[in-house]
Design a protein around this motif. Structure first.
Motif, mmCIF file in Angstrom:
data_model
loop_
_atom_site.group_PDB
_atom_site.id
_atom_site.type_symbol
_atom_site.label_atom_id
_atom_site.label_comp_id
_atom_site.label_asym_id
_atom_site.label_seq_id
_atom_site.Cartn_x
_atom_site.Cartn_y
_atom_site.Cartn_z
ATOM 1 N N THR A 113 0.819 -1.215 0.000
ATOM 2 C CA THR A 113 0.000 0.000 0.000
ATOM 3 C C THR A 113 0.848 1.258 0.000
ATOM 4 O O THR A 113 0.362 2.342 0.285
ATOM 5 C CB THR A 113 -0.920 0.030 1.238
ATOM 6 O OG1 THR A 113 -0.105 -0.008 2.421
ATOM 7 C CG2 THR A 113 -1.891 -1.120 1.234
ATOM 8 N N LYS A 126 -3.995 7.337 -5.713
ATOM 9 C CA LYS A 126 -4.768 6.537 -6.646
ATOM 10 C C LYS A 126 -5.889 7.406 -7.173
ATOM 11 O O LYS A 126 -6.863 7.661 -6.489
ATOM 12 C CB LYS A 126 -5.333 5.310 -5.961
ATOM 13 C CG LYS A 126 -6.206 4.476 -6.888
ATOM 14 C CD LYS A 126 -6.855 3.357 -6.149
ATOM 15 C CE LYS A 126 -7.821 2.609 -7.038
ATOM 16 N NZ LYS A 126 -8.570 1.599 -6.333
ATOM 17 N N ASN A 136 -3.869 9.714 0.018
ATOM 18 C CA ASN A 136 -4.290 8.413 -0.479
ATOM 19 C C ASN A 136 -5.809 8.375 -0.574
ATOM 20 O O ASN A 136 -6.508 8.607 0.412
ATOM 21 C CB ASN A 136 -3.782 7.312 0.456
ATOM 22 C CG ASN A 136 -4.066 5.916 -0.060
ATOM 23 O OD1 ASN A 136 -5.206 5.527 -0.234
ATOM 24 N ND2 ASN A 136 -3.004 5.160 -0.290
ATOM 25 N N GLU A 137 -6.304 8.071 -1.771
ATOM 26 C CA GLU A 137 -7.749 8.112 -2.013
ATOM 27 C C GLU A 137 -8.513 7.092 -1.179
ATOM 28 O O GLU A 137 -9.638 7.334 -0.758
ATOM 29 C CB GLU A 137 -8.021 7.873 -3.504
ATOM 30 C CG GLU A 137 -9.482 7.997 -3.881
ATOM 31 C CD GLU A 137 -9.665 7.964 -5.380
ATOM 32 O OE1 GLU A 137 -10.263 6.989 -5.862
ATOM 33 O OE2 GLU A 137 -9.216 8.891 -6.064
ATOM 34 N N GLU A 138 -7.910 5.948 -0.929
ATOM 35 C CA GLU A 138 -8.622 4.878 -0.227
ATOM 36 C C GLU A 138 -8.572 5.043 1.290
ATOM 37 O O GLU A 138 -9.561 4.792 1.982
ATOM 38 C CB GLU A 138 -8.038 3.524 -0.622
ATOM 39 C CG GLU A 138 -8.272 3.165 -2.085
ATOM 40 C CD GLU A 138 -7.726 1.801 -2.435
ATOM 41 O OE1 GLU A 138 -6.632 1.455 -1.937
ATOM 42 O OE2 GLU A 138 -8.379 1.085 -3.194
ATOM 43 N N THR A 139 -7.424 5.465 1.824
ATOM 44 C CA THR A 139 -7.259 5.525 3.279
ATOM 45 C C THR A 139 -7.427 6.920 3.858
ATOM 46 O O THR A 139 -7.646 7.066 5.057
ATOM 47 C CB THR A 139 -5.867 5.005 3.693
ATOM 48 O OG1 THR A 139 -4.868 5.903 3.184
ATOM 49 C CG2 THR A 139 -5.630 3.610 3.127
#
Length: 404
Positions: free
Chosen positions: A18, A23, A374-377
């Motif tokens: 990760t 992203k 970070n787009e996800e976290t």
């Protein structure tokens, strides 16, 4: 203890997988937009003085990253207001690297910092460098682009002791850089992005993360440029046409010392220029990726795989060297029935140069972001200022704009 080591290994692997700090999802084709980070481009990007606040906001929304960085900025400004960013007390003369299961006041202070910075979910107040703190240290190093290990050196503590105002300044600088991303690139669904400070390449296909790879970039005296273009071809088993500057500054000296230098390095004269023949030892490796640009920059494989183990990877003359270049070629062409895996592998046999014209061109952006969310976290990354571009900027404290 064996179980502990196993669990620590699992944690480390998870962080490696990760460690790519961005992203982005949606992108539309771009037609050779050469966007450099320079005063003229900055001037054009900032030409919103005559716009209303609403239209100015629409410019910012061209990149969702801008809004994510705004949230991060709010967080760090709150930390600054509440004076939560406390110094870690160490003696530079006697400091020894901290490692797991060490203890002391500094360990307790580091734990508090990692909690404030978001790398730990809670602050246990413990002064023991335990497993919980190990996970926090790995997360911190991942976010700061550092080698993933548990050792805390003097330089790490020195970095932690930088004032929170530096984090705020970095975020603001990168919010402005978001505005330099070409507008139509932001909306495309297929694209390749290289972030120089993270030494990473990201390939997004159909709006999803398809492939990532480590890269190394230009040295500080031959910087990789910041621009955008479209990838239109892949060359397998390429010749390397040695630039005249390298011939004059390097090869001629080597040839003077060793008359067999060219032959020993699989090189030959070709029309008054030197080129290196295809093969596994070719400086471009077994494949290169071309996209028109005025800087003569392209991406390629490399035989120097050992260079990817370094934390700072500025080794090239400006081109982007890809660790997993062969895999990238397979991924790009996987939906092209004319280029099977077998045909690709055969084309990379290092014998004959073969060019593949892409049926669908791929937008590419070479960017420079020292802070990215970070787009996800939702984690904010602070990456090394490889070319000292952050230091070249001065913030106008009255309005937060970046001035040259």
């Amino acid at each position: 203890m064996k179980q502990l080591h196993k669990s620590l290994l699992i944690i480390a692997i998870a962080f490696v997988l990760t460690s790519f700090g961005f992203k982005t999802k949606d992108i539309k084709p771009v037609d050779n937009l050469y966007t450099k980070e320079n005063p003229e481009v900055q001037k054009n990007s900032d030409s919103t003085n005559n716009l209303s606040k609403k239209s100015s906001k629409e410019v910012y929304l061209l990149s969702r990253q801008y809004d994510r960085l705004q949230i991060a900025l709010d967080k760090y400004e709150k930390i600054q207001r509440k004076k939560l960013w406390k110094k870690i007390d160490i003696d530079s003369a006697t400091y020894k690297d901290l490692k797991p299961f060490d203890s002391g006041v500094a360990v307790k202070q580091i734990r508090e910092r990692l909690y404030i910075d978001g790398d730990l979910k809670k602050d246990s107040k413990s002064s023991l460098y335990d497993e919980e703190l190990m996970a926090g240290v790995l997360n911190y190093k991942k976010r700061y682009g550092l080698a993933l290990n548990y050792k805390l050196t003097f330089d790490h503590i020195k970095q932690m002791n930088e004032p929170v105002s530096e984090r705020i300044r970095t975020i603001k600088l990168n919010m402005e850089r978001c505005r330099l991303i070409p507008e139509n690139l932001i909306e495309a669904r297929d694209y390749i992005m290289v972030n120089i400070p993270s030494y990473k390449l990201l390939y997004v296909k159909n709006g999803a993360n398809e492939f990532t790879s480590d890269v190394f970039v230009g040295t500080t005296w031959a910087e990789t440029e910041i621009f955008s273009s479209t990838m239109d071809r892949i060359v397998f088993s390429p010749y390397w046409n040695v630039p005249q500057s390298i011939i004059d500054n390097e090869l001629k000296l080597n040839m003077a010392k060793d008359k067999n230098y060219l032959e020993e390095n699989n090189m030959e004269w070709n029309g008054g220029r030197v080129r290196q023949k295809p093969g596994p030892k070719n400086s471009l490796g077994l494949v290169k990726f071309l996209f028109p640009n005025p800087f003569d920059i392209y991406m390629h494989d490399t035989p120097a795989k050992s260079l990817f183990q370094f934390e700072k990877r500025t080794f090239s003359h400006g081109c982007i060297n890809i660790k997993e270049a062969k895999k990238l070629a397979h991924v790009i062409l996987k939906d092209d029935p004319d280029w099977t895996d077998e045909k690709i592998d055969s084309a990379m046999d290092g014998v004959n140069e073969t060019t593949c014209i892409l049926k669908t061109k791929i937008p590419i952006y070479i960017g420079y972001f020292t802070s990215w969310v970070n787009e996800e976290t939702g984690e904010v990354y602070f990456l090394p200022d490889v070319y000292q571009k952050d230091k070249e900027k001065v913030l106008d404290s009255t309005n937060g704009l970046v001035m040259e």
